[in-house]
Motif scaffolding. Sequence first.
Motif, short mmCIF file in Angstrom:
data_model
loop_
_atom_site.label_atom_id
_atom_site.label_comp_id
_atom_site.label_asym_id
_atom_site.label_seq_id
_atom_site.Cartn_x
_atom_site.Cartn_y
_atom_site.Cartn_z
N PRO A 24 70.78 94.20 75.05
CA PRO A 24 70.69 92.76 74.40
C PRO A 24 71.36 92.16 73.28
CG PRO A 24 68.69 93.77 73.81
CD PRO A 24 69.47 94.98 74.41
N SER A 25 71.66 93.14 72.33
CA SER A 25 72.48 92.92 70.83
C SER A 25 73.59 94.01 70.79
CB SER A 25 71.46 92.67 69.97
OG SER A 25 70.88 94.07 69.80
N GLU A 26 74.29 93.71 69.70
CA GLU A 26 75.14 94.40 69.00
C GLU A 26 74.66 95.98 68.63
OE1 GLU A 26 77.92 93.05 66.31
OE2 GLU A 26 78.48 91.49 67.79
N GLU A 27 73.28 96.17 68.21
CA GLU A 27 72.54 97.05 67.87
C GLU A 27 72.69 98.33 69.16
OE1 GLU A 27 68.21 98.42 67.00
OE2 GLU A 27 68.88 96.41 66.11
N TRP A 28 72.58 97.68 70.35
CA TRP A 28 72.58 98.49 71.55
C TRP A 28 73.71 98.66 71.97
CZ3 TRP A 28 68.04 100.65 73.04
CH2 TRP A 28 66.78 100.28 72.14
#
Length: 68
Positions: A24-28
């Motif tokens: 869902p986000s740039e973290e993933w």
Amino acid sequence: MQHDLRHDLRLRAAASVIYDAVYPSEEWSPVSFEEAERRETVHYRQAVEAALLVRPLLTDRAEQLRLI
């Protein structure tokens, strides 16, 4: 795994939804679905594999009725 989704718009859409839900986000995942598709990243390949695995359940009317 090489699966061309250009001609299977429903499968591509399913892979995109899976990709966005799981990453869902740039973290993933640092790139969008479209960029991951272009680069054939591991995240993209995993989303496509999940879409391929679930496709029989999504297209089988008998299975859909059983789930209701």
